[in-house]
Design a protein around this motif. Sequence first.
Motif, PDB file in Angstrom:
ATOM      1  N   ALA A 175      55.284   7.163  83.963  1.00  0.00           N
ATOM      2  CA  ALA A 175      54.904   8.428  83.361  1.00  0.00           C
ATOM      3  C   ALA A 175      55.993   9.487  83.377  1.00  0.00           C
ATOM      4  CB  ALA A 175      53.671   8.986  84.089  1.00  0.00           C
TER       5      ALA A 175
ATOM      6  N   THR B 238      45.653  10.968  86.001  1.00  0.00           N
ATOM      7  CA  THR B 238      44.362  10.577  86.569  1.00  0.00           C
ATOM      8  C   THR B 238      44.625   9.677  87.768  1.00  0.00           C
ATOM      9  OG1 THR B 238      43.260  10.676  84.407  1.00  0.00           O
ATOM     10  CG2 THR B 238      42.187   9.358  86.095  1.00  0.00           C
TER      11      THR B 238
ATOM     12  N   GLY C   9      40.368   5.318  82.970  1.00  0.00           N
ATOM     13  CA  GLY C   9      39.509   4.653  81.989  1.00  0.00           C
ATOM     14  C   GLY C   9      38.075   5.136  81.994  1.00  0.00           C
ATOM     15  N   LEU C  10      37.810   6.232  82.702  1.00  0.00           N
ATOM     16  CA  LEU C  10      36.434   6.730  82.816  1.00  0.00           C
ATOM     17  C   LEU C  10      36.245   8.080  82.122  1.00  0.00           C
ATOM     18  CD1 LEU C  10      35.898   5.859  86.609  1.00  0.00           C
ATOM     19  CD2 LEU C  10      35.139   4.534  84.607  1.00  0.00           C
TER      20      LEU C  10
ATOM     21  N   ALA D 135      38.251  10.869  82.557  1.00  0.00           N
ATOM     22  CA  ALA D 135      38.754  12.049  83.279  1.00  0.00           C
ATOM     23  C   ALA D 135      40.006  12.634  82.626  1.00  0.00           C
ATOM     24  CB  ALA D 135      39.043  11.694  84.738  1.00  0.00           C
TER      25      ALA D 135
ATOM     26  N   PRO E 289      48.592   4.217  77.134  1.00  0.00           N
ATOM     27  CA  PRO E 289      47.397   5.021  77.427  1.00  0.00           C
ATOM     28  C   PRO E 289      47.611   6.499  77.113  1.00  0.00           C
ATOM     29  CG  PRO E 289      47.785   3.455  79.197  1.00  0.00           C
ATOM     30  CD  PRO E 289      48.975   3.368  78.297  1.00  0.00           C
TER      31      PRO E 289
ATOM     32  N   SER F 128      44.468  10.917  70.063  1.00  0.00           N
ATOM     33  CA  SER F 128      43.035  11.113  69.829  1.00  0.00           C
ATOM     34  C   SER F 128      42.612  12.569  70.019  1.00  0.00           C
ATOM     35  CB  SER F 128      42.214  10.209  70.754  1.00  0.00           C
ATOM     36  OG  SER F 128      42.191  10.726  72.073  1.00  0.00           O
TER      37      SER F 128
HETATM   38  C1  LIG Z   1      47.314   8.633  80.557  1.00  0.00           C
HETATM   39  C2  LIG Z   1      46.185   8.879  81.554  1.00  0.00           C
HETATM   40  C3  LIG Z   1      46.227  10.321  82.054  1.00  0.00           C
HETATM   41  C4  LIG Z   1      44.838   8.631  80.845  1.00  0.00           C
HETATM   42  O1  LIG Z   1      43.810   9.051  81.737  1.00  0.00           O
HETATM   43  P1  LIG Z   1      42.409   8.287  81.851  1.00  0.00           P
HETATM   44  O2  LIG Z   1      41.526   9.148  82.694  1.00  0.00           O
HETATM   45  O3  LIG Z   1      42.596   6.886  82.271  1.00  0.00           O
HETATM   46  O4  LIG Z   1      41.954   8.317  80.325  1.00  0.00           O
HETATM   47  P2  LIG Z   1      40.472   8.379  79.735  1.00  0.00           P
HETATM   48  O5  LIG Z   1      39.556   7.439  80.461  1.00  0.00           O
HETATM   49  O6  LIG Z   1      40.043   9.806  79.622  1.00  0.00           O
HETATM   50  O7  LIG Z   1      40.731   7.780  78.272  1.00  0.00           O
HETATM   51  C5  LIG Z   1      41.001   8.654  77.200  1.00  0.00           C
HETATM   52  C6  LIG Z   1      41.728   7.903  76.111  1.00  0.00           C
HETATM   53  O8  LIG Z   1      43.011   7.501  76.560  1.00  0.00           O
HETATM   54  C7  LIG Z   1      43.380   6.284  75.927  1.00  0.00           C
HETATM   55  N1  LIG Z   1      43.532   5.262  76.949  1.00  0.00           N
HETATM   56  C8  LIG Z   1      43.174   5.326  78.255  1.00  0.00           C
HETATM   57  N2  LIG Z   1      43.531   4.192  78.900  1.00  0.00           N
HETATM   58  C9  LIG Z   1      44.112   3.402  77.969  1.00  0.00           C
HETATM   59  C10 LIG Z   1      44.720   2.126  78.004  1.00  0.00           C
HETATM   60  N3  LIG Z   1      44.775   1.401  79.156  1.00  0.00           N
HETATM   61  N4  LIG Z   1      45.266   1.626  76.868  1.00  0.00           N
HETATM   62  C11 LIG Z   1      45.233   2.331  75.719  1.00  0.00           C
HETATM   63  N5  LIG Z   1      44.677   3.569  75.627  1.00  0.00           N
HETATM   64  C12 LIG Z   1      44.112   4.079  76.728  1.00  0.00           C
HETATM   65  C13 LIG Z   1      42.252   5.957  74.983  1.00  0.00           C
HETATM   66  O9  LIG Z   1      42.519   6.586  73.745  1.00  0.00           O
HETATM   67  C14 LIG Z   1      41.083   6.636  75.654  1.00  0.00           C
HETATM   68  O10 LIG Z   1      40.052   6.931  74.780  1.00  0.00           O
HETATM   69  P3  LIG Z   1      38.792   5.917  74.619  1.00  0.00           P
HETATM   70  O11 LIG Z   1      38.242   5.735  76.001  1.00  0.00           O
HETATM   71  O12 LIG Z   1      37.896   6.618  73.692  1.00  0.00           O
HETATM   72  O13 LIG Z   1      39.386   4.649  74.095  1.00  0.00           O
HETATM   73  C15 LIG Z   1      46.253   7.864  82.759  1.00  0.00           C
HETATM   74  O14 LIG Z   1      46.441   6.569  82.256  1.00  0.00           O
HETATM   75  C16 LIG Z   1      47.355   8.203  83.751  1.00  0.00           C
HETATM   76  O15 LIG Z   1      47.173   8.990  84.685  1.00  0.00           O
HETATM   77  N6  LIG Z   1      48.538   7.553  83.583  1.00  0.00           N
HETATM   78  C17 LIG Z   1      49.683   7.804  84.468  1.00  0.00           C
HETATM   79  C18 LIG Z   1      50.240   9.186  84.254  1.00  0.00           C
HETATM   80  C19 LIG Z   1      50.673   9.379  82.814  1.00  0.00           C
HETATM   81  O16 LIG Z   1      51.167   8.475  82.150  1.00  0.00           O
HETATM   82  N7  LIG Z   1      50.506  10.613  82.329  1.00  0.00           N
HETATM   83  C20 LIG Z   1      50.886  10.959  80.971  1.00  0.00           C
HETATM   84  C21 LIG Z   1      52.309  11.402  80.906  1.00  0.00           C
HETATM   85  S1  LIG Z   1      52.434  13.153  81.216  1.00  0.00           S
END
Ligand SMILES: CC(C)(COP(=O)(O)OP(=O)(O)OC[C@H]1O[C@@H](n2cnc3c(N)ncnc32)[C@H](O)[C@@H]1OP(=O)(O)O)[C@@H](O)C(=O)NCCC(=O)NCCS
Length: 158
Positions: A27, A83, A89-90, A92, A122, A129
Amino acid sequence: MRARLATPRDAETIVHIYNEGIEERIATFETRPRTTEDVEGWFGGAHPTVVVEDAGSVVAFATTSAYSPRECYAGISEFSVYTAHEARGLGAGRMAMQALIQAADRAGFHKLVSRVFVENAPSRELLLSLGFREVGIHEKHARLDGAWKDVVIVERLL
Ligand SMILES: CC(C)(COP(=O)(O)OP(=O)(O)OC[C@H]1O[C@@H](n2cnc3c(N)ncnc32)[C@H](O)[C@@H]1OP(=O)(O)O)[C@@H](O)C(=O)NCCC(=O)NCCS
């Protein structure tokens, strides 16, 4: 789950979640683990930070920071969102970003920008979105553990 503005009491959990993200190397270019002192300026200032709680525990945060010291760019904020590993994936991350968009708008910013590693699917999916636009790719923008990485510039007008 519910989102709210972060307070200094959230610092320890925020640092824990941030350090998980730093350790994963997916990230951020940052590699130095953070301490609560590193985030003490994140609360109550011009740049909002929000957290998402699930059953009373903070599971995600999103934060803003200055984009540039130049006055003409004062309306632009950089952001990041994390997150906790076990809570992904929930929904947040989405809730944190929705709350951050609202908070940044209320704080008077007109645009959010960030840079995302091209392979961070992700994050890219989440941001697309939520109405972010992928502006383009910076090639070999910096090195992480010695390897050059490309980043996608993302932006969203508020
Ligand atoms: C990116 C991140 C913040 C997403 O948070 P999360 O809480 O898992 O995401 P959500 O459950 O709210 O999912 C929201 C959307 O994200 C996308 N998403 C989440 N996980 C995904 C995955 N494994 N693959 C593809 N898209 C994904 C989807 O569009 C999803 O929407 P949907 O559930 O309607 O398909 C999380 O993966 C994370 O903390 N990653 C490490 C830190 C990072 O990369 N931060 C971003 C850079 S600043």
